[in-house]
Each structure stands twice: as C-alpha cells, then as structure tokens.
Design an enzyme around this catalytic site. Structure first.
Site, PDB file in Angstrom:
ATOM      1  N   CYS A   1       0.696  29.556 -16.211  1.00  0.00           N
ATOM      2  CA  CYS A   1       0.394  30.211 -17.100  1.00  0.00           C
ATOM      3  C   CYS A   1      -0.679  28.755 -17.719  1.00  0.00           C
ATOM      4  CB  CYS A   1       0.861  30.595 -17.725  1.00  0.00           C
ATOM      5  SG  CYS A   1       1.745  32.664 -17.081  1.00  0.00           S
ATOM      6  N   GLU A   2      -1.856  28.487 -17.315  1.00  0.00           N
ATOM      7  CA  GLU A   2      -2.519  27.097 -17.935  1.00  0.00           C
ATOM      8  C   GLU A   2      -3.753  26.935 -17.587  1.00  0.00           C
ATOM      9  OE1 GLU A   2       0.464  25.071 -18.976  1.00  0.00           O
ATOM     10  OE2 GLU A   2      -0.823  23.672 -19.414  1.00  0.00           O
TER      11      GLU A   2
ATOM     12  N   PRO B   1       1.183  -1.446  -0.190  1.00  0.00           N
ATOM     13  CA  PRO B   1      -0.262   0.373  -0.158  1.00  0.00           C
ATOM     14  C   PRO B   1       0.492   1.456  -0.320  1.00  0.00           C
ATOM     15  CG  PRO B   1      -0.218  -0.794   2.025  1.00  0.00           C
ATOM     16  CD  PRO B   1       0.405  -1.537   1.703  1.00  0.00           C
ATOM     17  N   GLY B   2       0.174   2.706  -0.678  1.00  0.00           N
ATOM     18  CA  GLY B   2       1.557   3.539  -1.042  1.00  0.00           C
ATOM     19  C   GLY B   2       0.229   4.560  -0.249  1.00  0.00           C
ATOM     20  N   ARG B   3      -0.564   5.412  -1.037  1.00  0.00           N
ATOM     21  CA  ARG B   3      -1.815   5.503  -0.693  1.00  0.00           C
ATOM     22  C   ARG B   3      -2.491   5.914   0.332  1.00  0.00           C
ATOM     23  NH1 ARG B   3      -4.187   8.152  -5.326  1.00  0.00           N
ATOM     24  NH2 ARG B   3      -3.387   6.314  -6.786  1.00  0.00           N
TER      25      ARG B   3
HETATM   26  N1  LLP Z   1       3.898  -1.112  -5.751  1.00  0.00           N
HETATM   27  C1  LLP Z   1       3.387  -1.138  -7.194  1.00  0.00           C
HETATM   28  C2  LLP Z   1       3.909  -2.215  -7.934  1.00  0.00           C
HETATM   29  C3  LLP Z   1       2.454   0.222  -7.648  1.00  0.00           C
HETATM   30  O1  LLP Z   1       2.866   0.313  -8.834  1.00  0.00           O
HETATM   31  C4  LLP Z   1       1.750   0.706  -7.215  1.00  0.00           C
HETATM   32  C5  LLP Z   1       1.819   1.909  -7.524  1.00  0.00           C
HETATM   33  C6  LLP Z   1       1.858   0.477  -5.538  1.00  0.00           C
HETATM   34  C7  LLP Z   1       2.424  -0.378  -5.828  1.00  0.00           C
HETATM   35  C8  LLP Z   1       1.157   1.371  -4.625  1.00  0.00           C
HETATM   36  O2  LLP Z   1      -0.172   1.822  -4.763  1.00  0.00           O
HETATM   37  P1  LLP Z   1      -1.246   2.963  -4.252  1.00  0.00           P
HETATM   38  O3  LLP Z   1      -1.328   1.957  -2.846  1.00  0.00           O
HETATM   39  O4  LLP Z   1      -0.540   4.104  -3.319  1.00  0.00           O
HETATM   40  O5  LLP Z   1      -3.002   2.529  -5.432  1.00  0.00           O
HETATM   41  N2  LLP Z   1       0.236   8.732  -9.959  1.00  0.00           N
HETATM   42  C9  LLP Z   1      -1.003   8.132  -9.456  1.00  0.00           C
HETATM   43  C10 LLP Z   1      -1.231   6.729  -8.955  1.00  0.00           C
HETATM   44  C11 LLP Z   1       0.023   6.260  -9.652  1.00  0.00           C
HETATM   45  C12 LLP Z   1       0.274   4.221  -9.320  1.00  0.00           C
HETATM   46  C13 LLP Z   1       1.131   3.704  -9.239  1.00  0.00           C
HETATM   47  N3  LLP Z   1       2.335   2.003  -8.719  1.00  0.00           N
HETATM   48  C14 LLP Z   1      -2.110   9.397  -9.048  1.00  0.00           C
HETATM   49  O6  LLP Z   1      -1.779   9.843  -8.637  1.00  0.00           O
HETATM   50  O7  LLP Z   1      -3.267   8.304  -9.134  1.00  0.00           O
END
Ligand code: LLP
Length: 434
Positions: free
Chosen positions: A360-361, A290-292
């Site tokens: 500027c967008e 998990p990231g987000r």
């Molecule tokens: N593992 C892998 C291999 C990934 O590619 C990603 C995210 C994650 C884990 C974590 O995913 P999360 O839990 O954060 O959803 N920039 C985009 C999101 C791109 C996500 C890329 N990969 C945004 O701002 O929505």
C-alpha cells in the site's frame, strides 16, 4: 534484459544454473531470490586472481551487508577470502555458519559495547575503529577482558565520488570515520598506538558504493598511501596495512558501464605498487572489501504476475507478488533494473509497462516505464541484478513474509534460506493485559 552468468533461454524459458525458472517457481513458490552460484564463484575468483602483487600481500574481504547467508559464508570459506560485519546480528549470523571468526572484520560507526564485547569474545580478525570515542570504549572493554585486539582506523579522505547521495561515504560531512583534514588526526591515531591492548594495523577508507568513476579509486590510493606515510613519520611507527574498502560499480541497466573487475584490479595493484615505492613505504598487506560486485549480477528475483491494469492516465501496470518489501532500492535510491517475462523470453519486448509491487504505497514500483513482452496473469517476471542489497534490505511491510533464497548450479537447485511463514511474522508478537 542483459543475461548474466549462466542465464540461458531454453525453449522460450529462462534457465539459471541449468534450472528453468518455471521449475523453480513450481518448487519454491514466488517471489523467489535466485542466486547463480557459479557467477558468485567466478567473481570471487576474478578478485583473487587479479588483486595480487609480488610486492605485498593482498586480501579480499567480502562485504556481507550486500547479502549474508550461511551459504555465502560457505563460499567465503571455500575460496579462503575474508568477510566483514557491521552489527551484532551479522557477527552472529557469520558465526552460525561455522566460518572461522579470524576471517571476520568488524565495521560500524556506532558499535555498541555489546557488539565490541562480541568481537572480543568471538576473537574476530580485526576491528575497524570509526572514531575517537570508540577508542576509549574499546580500550576499556579490552582491559576488562584482558584481551588484545588488532585494529584499523577508518579515515575519511574527502573524496566526493559520483554516486547516489545516500551511498556516498567519504564527503567531509559523512558520518563515517575521522577526517584526514582534522588537525587532531595524528593525536587520535596516537591514542590507538599507545594503547597496549590494541595492535594498530593501519588505515581503512571506503569512498562510497556503486562507483564507476575509477579516478576516484585512484585518488583514494594516492591519498591512503600519503596519509600512511605522513602518520607513520609523525608518530615514528611502522604501519603495515592499507584497506581501500569496496564500492566497485556494477551493471543494472544500459546506463551503467560496470567496472571490469579483472582489468581494474590489475590497474589498482599497479598504481599501489608505484605509489608505495614512490613514497618509500614498506606495506605488508593491502585489502579491498567488495560486496555488490560479487553478488549483484548473480542474484535475480522471480515474481508471478497477478493482474495487469491500464490506468485512465495511460500507464500500463504489471502487478507482481512482491515489491518494495523484497527490493527497497527503487523506492529508496530511484534505482533502476532490467527485467524479462521469464517464461516467454523469445517474445519481443514491445510493451512499455510499469512493474508494481503489492504494498500500500504508490512508490512501490520495481520498474518504471520498462520494456517487456506482453505479460498476463500467471506469467513469471524476473528482475535481474538483485543479488546485492535485495535480500539484505528486505522488510516485512504489510506483513509480507520474506521470500526464500535458492542457490542454483549445474542443473541443481538448493534451498538456502527458507521462505518466512505467517507464523514467523508474529513469533515475537504478544497480547497485552487490557
Ligand atoms: N566496505 C565498507 C566499509 C562499506 O561501508 C561498504 C558498503 C562496502 C565495503 C561494500 O560496498 P560495495 O562493494 O557493496 O559497493 N544499500 C546501498 C549500498 C550501501 C553500501 C554500504 N557500504 C545500496 O543498496 O545501493
């Protein structure tokens, strides 16, 4: 605006981590990223306490692309979870934080030789191989360095999860991983298994990001367990691990029903235990990334209102001192956010306004037709849920210096990333001979 974590109104002023945003603005300036440390810790703890099984080990890997700084690495260390990286820059940043590199797992669909070398030199935990070509290059580098490395293989399990087109990663045409529908998949894995410089741990998948459809994750579990069984039988090998990736959806606006981390982790574990047993597999470890969902709601961006303008066309604009440079997501994915006039939280949100940045967008809009209290020059607008992919995707368009990041907890604020200076913006810029 929905309040998250430690957010609280104190005499009409929003406070986070027990610190009023007016104090933060005065001390650090705006735009400012504010991270609610207690909420990050709470989210990590929810994952740790609920993604666990008596049948196999589990591991939580924080996806650092969501937000990476030394402070977040310290929290990863404190809670003893792991972290991923997808570039030399991320590897370097994590190393600079002092985190043991065994905790790091390297992704990327196009890792350069230099990045693969870094992985070996830093002796990271594992490399997630994306494709057949990478196997050959990694093998050669391992031989040259006389090193053995733990690897997983990213597979594309063809699940079309419902999320924005740009953040889907598991469609058949995705650039990530090798497809399980490719008839050569066993042959490709065999290359890894036969390589004496690699220890094959198992398969990795990631079906996309900001996914609410829990069925997609459950399909992912079924597919990963079956694929592990199929390949282990075809090659006559033991495959000890499964990595299911991240992607758990969070609340940005009322349109989103966030995945309940505690409940959903328990249901994933239950499903995993059942499927693994049904397939008569011995799995040693299951990992999620998990990231987000760890940092999104814990982060907010604080802006100062410059001017306001009502156009001839009838749109009322609130101009803020940041915009698409600190939050590209609305422009890139039509992402929506909630916001509040943070120094007037008790005032009714009765105006329909568009919060626009200073680039500027024309697409530099952070909130389109949102409901806010009447805001004037000098007021503070706070946009919630910017903790993930806000700072990490920030840029210097129009030579905007990247904002500072401050961590708040228990009435205390700590500067975590300094605001960029104008000098920072031209540090690498040189005059040429004419
Ligand atoms: N593992 C892998 C291999 C990934 O590619 C990603 C995210 C994650 C884990 C974590 O995913 P999360 O839990 O954060 O959803 N920039 C985009 C999101 C791109 C996500 C890329 N990969 C945004 O701002 O929505």
């Amino acid at each position: 605006m929905k309040l998250f974590g430690t957010m609280k109104a104190e005499n009409g002023i929003l406070a986070i981590g027990g610190v009023k945003v007016t104090e933060l603005a005065a001390k650090y300036g705006t735009p400012l990223y504010i991270m609610d440390q207690a909420l990050i810790e709470e989210n990590i703890t929810k994952y740790k306490n609920n993604f666990k099984s008596t049948k196999f080990d589990t591991s939580i890997v924080y996806a650092s692309k969501a937000f990476l700084s030394k402070a977040i690495c310290q929290l990863v260390g404190k809670y003893d979870i792991d972290i991923d990286a997808v570039s030399g820059g991320e590897l370097y940043s994590i190393k600079a934080s002092g985190l043991p590199m065994k905790k790091v797992h390297m992704h990327g669909n196009n890792k350069t030789n230099e990045e693969l070398e870094m992985c070996l030199d830093y002796e990271i935990g594992s490399i997630i191989i994306d494709n057949e070509e990478e196997i050959g290059r990694l093998s050669k580098i391992c031989k040259e360095k006389d090193k053995k490395v733990k690897v997983m293989m990213r597979i594309n399990i063809g699940i079309d999860a419902h999320t924005h087109e740009y953040i889907k990663t598991s469609k058949h045409s995705s650039k990530f991983g090798e497809s399980i529908f490719d008839e050569r998949i066993t042959e490709i894995v065999e290359k890894i298994v036969k390589d004496e410089n690699m220890e094959f741990l198992g398969f990795h998948c990631h079906i996309g990001s900001q996914i609410f459809d829990t069925k997609a994750f459950h399909e992912g579990i079924e597919s990963m367990v079956k694929e592990t069984k199929k390949i282990s039988e075809a090659l006559g090998i033991y495959i000890p691990e499964i990595n299911l990736g991240g992607g758990f959806g969070v609340y940005y606006t009322e349109k989103d029903t966030a995945i309940d981390i505690e409940q959903f982790m328990r249901s994933m574990i239950e499903h995993l235990e059942k499927s693994i047993e049904a397939e008569k597999l011995e799995i040693k470890k299951v990992t999620i990334e998990p990231g987000r969902s760890i940092v999104a709601n814990a982060g907010s961006t604080l802006y100062t209102v410059g001017g306001t303008k009502t156009t001839y066309g009838g749109v009322k604009y609130i101009f803020i001192d940041g915009g698409m440079t600190d939050n590209i997501r609305p422009a890139l994915y039509q992402a929506e956010y909630e916001s509040i006039v943070a120094n007037k939280v008790d005032a009714p949100a009765e105006e329909i306004v568009t919060v626009a940045g200073k680039c500027c967008e024309s697409g530099d809009l952070i909130i389109k037709d949102g409901k806010l209290a009447k805001a004037e020059t000098g007021d503070l607008v706070l946009v919630a849920t910017t903790g993930a992919y806000g700072h990490s995707m920030s840029n210097n368009y129009n030579k905007a210096p990247k904002p500072a990041v401050v961590f708040v907890k228990d009435g205390k604020s700590t500067l975590s990333i300094k605001r960029e200076s104008f000098e920072d913006l031209i540090r690498n810029d040189m005059l040429i001979d004419l």
